[in-house]
Write a protein that holds these residues in place. Structure first.
Motif, mmCIF file in Angstrom:
data_model
loop_
_atom_site.group_PDB
_atom_site.id
_atom_site.type_symbol
_atom_site.label_atom_id
_atom_site.label_comp_id
_atom_site.label_asym_id
_atom_site.label_seq_id
_atom_site.Cartn_x
_atom_site.Cartn_y
_atom_site.Cartn_z
ATOM 1 N N SER A 83 0.888 -1.282 0.069
ATOM 2 C CA SER A 83 -0.054 -0.026 -0.084
ATOM 3 C C SER A 83 0.781 1.188 -0.046
ATOM 4 C CB SER A 83 -0.908 0.006 1.303
ATOM 5 O OG SER A 83 -1.458 1.083 1.399
ATOM 6 N N HIS A 147 -6.537 6.335 -1.322
ATOM 7 C CA HIS A 147 -6.035 6.734 -2.778
ATOM 8 C C HIS A 147 -6.645 7.995 -3.468
ATOM 9 C CE1 HIS A 147 -3.995 2.795 -3.059
ATOM 10 N NE2 HIS A 147 -5.173 2.357 -2.489
ATOM 11 N N LEU A 152 -9.698 3.262 -9.367
ATOM 12 C CA LEU A 152 -8.982 2.294 -9.576
ATOM 13 C C LEU A 152 -8.947 1.099 -8.420
ATOM 14 C CD1 LEU A 152 -5.539 4.226 -10.532
ATOM 15 C CD2 LEU A 152 -7.395 3.111 -12.232
ATOM 16 N N ASN A 153 -9.841 1.142 -7.385
ATOM 17 C CA ASN A 153 -9.829 0.160 -6.446
ATOM 18 C C ASN A 153 -10.222 -1.094 -7.026
ATOM 19 O OD1 ASN A 153 -8.761 2.133 -4.713
ATOM 20 N ND2 ASN A 153 -10.966 2.601 -3.753
ATOM 21 N N ARG A 156 -7.604 -2.815 -8.861
ATOM 22 C CA ARG A 156 -6.371 -3.080 -8.061
ATOM 23 C C ARG A 156 -6.759 -4.443 -7.504
ATOM 24 N NH1 ARG A 156 -2.961 0.993 -6.107
ATOM 25 N NH2 ARG A 156 -3.533 3.096 -6.742
ATOM 26 N N HIS A 160 -4.803 -7.712 -7.596
ATOM 27 C CA HIS A 160 -4.430 -8.506 -6.576
ATOM 28 C C HIS A 160 -4.768 -9.969 -6.226
ATOM 29 C CE1 HIS A 160 -4.765 -9.513 -2.379
ATOM 30 N NE2 HIS A 160 -3.750 -8.907 -2.111
ATOM 31 N N THR A 165 0.165 -6.786 -7.234
ATOM 32 C CA THR A 165 -0.360 -5.721 -6.788
ATOM 33 C C THR A 165 0.835 -4.556 -6.853
ATOM 34 O OG1 THR A 165 1.007 -6.393 -4.878
ATOM 35 C CG2 THR A 165 -1.230 -6.737 -4.507
ATOM 36 N N SER A 167 1.808 0.129 -6.194
ATOM 37 C CA SER A 167 1.726 1.450 -5.813
ATOM 38 C C SER A 167 2.485 2.339 -6.470
ATOM 39 C CB SER A 167 2.133 1.500 -4.230
ATOM 40 O OG SER A 167 3.438 1.355 -4.092
#
Length: 552
Positions: A83, A147, A152-153, A156, A160, A165, A167
């Motif tokens: 993260s 974020h 984009l979650n 993501r 994942h 993953t 950042s």
């Protein structure tokens, strides 16, 4: 009593079979530090056969573990990694452990034994590890939670679940000399960091394997040399070793979790201070990120973002201890500024670090501490600093002058003193201190000592803001000072950028990190340097600045 070995046990020190389970309610409401909430009266209390209550049997104070509404950390205190809300250097291992390997921890290693180490000597009311292991991990929120681009979650999460993953983070620092130093003025530096982790167990069914990669861009102009007359201590975190590089390769290494999540091995291109002599708390300060300054000056201590070939093995002998050893190639700090040259033609030696950590959890609120002792030997033979300020003909006449390898020793300690805002390891306030010593014959700074604090929740309703202050003392090595005294007595110049015979300097740094919006952290900073350039010939300097971190 709990012992270091498994030769003897006691019923009151029963070994855990799993991590601690929640024993008090967890809510998402914000709790003020002035809250009058009391411990949960229904929490189970299991007395030891000594007649005393152990800290692990009591549930945490509910007011201490209630989480702020904007936290991305689950109630367990174990985040999903990587993260952008964590310091780059402190992102823990990500190789999957979990249920597939029967591991108790999600991120941390399981202990080789079910014993306690030094924590077993603590009074039962102080030791929360008496009956069970604690949740991981240890990190510091160096960026705003969440974020900047929330849509984009879903992508993501999709990536994942399939093993990838990432950042992407912007970090900018603007610092200005307000008083003292050589001249007033402002310096701006920034970095863009792209980090990715490939979970090979999900991608290719390679159990316990992952690959880590990190690329960054840095640009700007450093503050310390031109405006302060300081050549040893970088006042800004960002501009060091790899300034003005469009795509600096920091990491490209593989990781393997094995022995049922009890052994972690990494190897490839990496920085030594990813894992040795670093502290996520230290990295919330500009001057000491990613390791104490007295260590960062050593070529044998490949400091972030300089990468080198290396390998490290880590394990937990007991539930409250960790041991890691490594081997890293050594080259000059200025060698390979882009990070993309992987040849060994400039290698000068081998760095061999070893580090032991005691990590207790104290009182019913599970206050974590980290007490670290480390040592590293660099086989490279470095020139004697007694000749550093002298012409070759003069240096040749000095008796006892010889090259030598470098030995580095460090002590680092931090202890949470109150918990506020959740179960994770950074939900609370810490005290911290440390000391570093390096072979005086081969370095400019031989000693450093520091002490400070990092607190959260000082303003009611602002549980994710953090206030920190750190004092550091730096001492110039006696061989470097002897060289300058000889040059001064002979009427010779002391060298470019040196304004007098050097002795010591002091830096005080403080900041207030504001969790301003999802994905945005704003951190005003103040620094005061006593004896810039380690001499009395430059006025003490006050530096005011602003750090901004934004997460995609």
């Amino acid at each position: 009593m709990a012992l270091w070995s498994g030769a003897y046990t006691h019923a009151g020190y029963a070994a855990p079979v799993s991590l601690e389970k929640s024993v008090a309610p967890v809510t998402d409401s914000i709790v003020s530090p002035a809250s009058k909430a009391r411990p949960n009266p229904t929490a189970a209390i299991r007395p030891l056969n000594t007649g005393q209550l152990d800290a692990g049997s009591l549930g945490p104070d509910p007011s201490a573990i209630k989480r702020p509404s904007n936290t991305p950390i689950p109630p367990s205190g174990v985040p999903i990694l990587p993260s952008p809300g964590y310091a780059t250097m402190s992102v823990p291992s990500y190789a999957p452990a979990g249920e597939e390997q029967g591991a108790a921890h999600t991120l941390e290693l399981d202990a080789l034994t079910n014993w306690e180490g030094p924590s077993g000597l603590l009074p039962p009311r102080l030791d929360a590890l008496r009956r069970m292991d604690m949740n991981d991990p240890y990190y510091v929120p160096t960026a705003g939670t969440g974020h900047l681009v929330p849509f984009l979650n879903k992508p993501r999460a999709w990536m994942h679940d399939r093993g990838f993953t990432f950042s992407f983070t912007y970090k900018g620092e603007a610092m200005g000399v307000a008083t003292g130093g050589l001249k007033k003025g402002v310096s701006y530096v920034h970095e863009l960091t792209l980090q990715g982790i490939f979970d090979l167990e999900r991608m290719a069914r390679l159990k316990g394997w992952s690959v880590h990669a990190l690329v960054m861009e840095r640009a700007g102009k450093a503050l310390q040399s031109g405006r302060l007359g300081e050549n040893y201590i970088a006042m800004q975190e960002v501009y060091s070793l790899s300034g003005n590089v469009a795509a600096h390769l920091v990491d490209l290494y593989a990781e393997k979790r094995t022995l049922h999540n009890k052994l972690d091995v990494i190897f490839g291109r990496m920085s030594l201070t990813h894992v040795f002599a670093t502290s996520p708390l230290l990295c919330s300060f500009m001057v000491t990120c990613s390791a104490p300054v007295a260590l960062k000056q050593n070529p044998g201590f490949s400091v972030y973002p300089k990468a080198t070939w290396g390998a490290r093995v880590r394990l937990r002998p007991t539930r409250d201890t960790a041991l890691q050893v490594g081997a890293y190639s050594v080259s000059a700090l200025t060698d390979n500024p882009s990070g993309w040259s992987w040849g060994a033609e400039n290698t000068t030696g081998l760095s061999l670090p070893v580090e032991f950590t005691w990590q207790p959890f104290l009182t019913r609120n599970r206050l974590p501490g980290h007490y670290v002792i480390g040592y590293a030997h660099d086989t490279t033979r470095y020139a004697d600093k007694v000749a550093s300020s002298l012409p070759a003909k003069v240096a040749a006449t000095i008796p006892g002058r010889r090259s030598a390898p470098s030995d580095m020793f460090w002590l680092e300690a931090d202890q949470m003193v109150y918990r506020l805002g959740g179960r994770n390891m950074m939900a609370g306030g810490y005290l911290m201190a440390g000391y570093v010593h390096v072979t005086p014959r081969v370095v400019n700074l031989s000693d450093q000592a520091y002490g400070g604090f990092s607190f959260v929740g000082l303003i009611p309703g602002r549980l994710t803001d953090r206030f920190g202050a750190l004092y550091s003392w730096y001492h110039v090595s006696r061989r470097r000072r002897e060289s300058q005294l000889i040059a001064q007595d002979a009427g010779l110049p002391l060298g470019a950028g040196v304004h007098g015979v050097q002795d010591n300097s002091h830096v005080i740094e403080s900041y207030y990190a504001i969790d301003a919006a999802p994905g945005l952290l704003i951190q005003p900073s103040f620094q005061y340097m006593i004896h810039p350039g380690e001499t009395h010939h430059i006025k003490d300097a006050a530096i005011i600045g602003l750090k901004l971190i934004a997460n995609l």
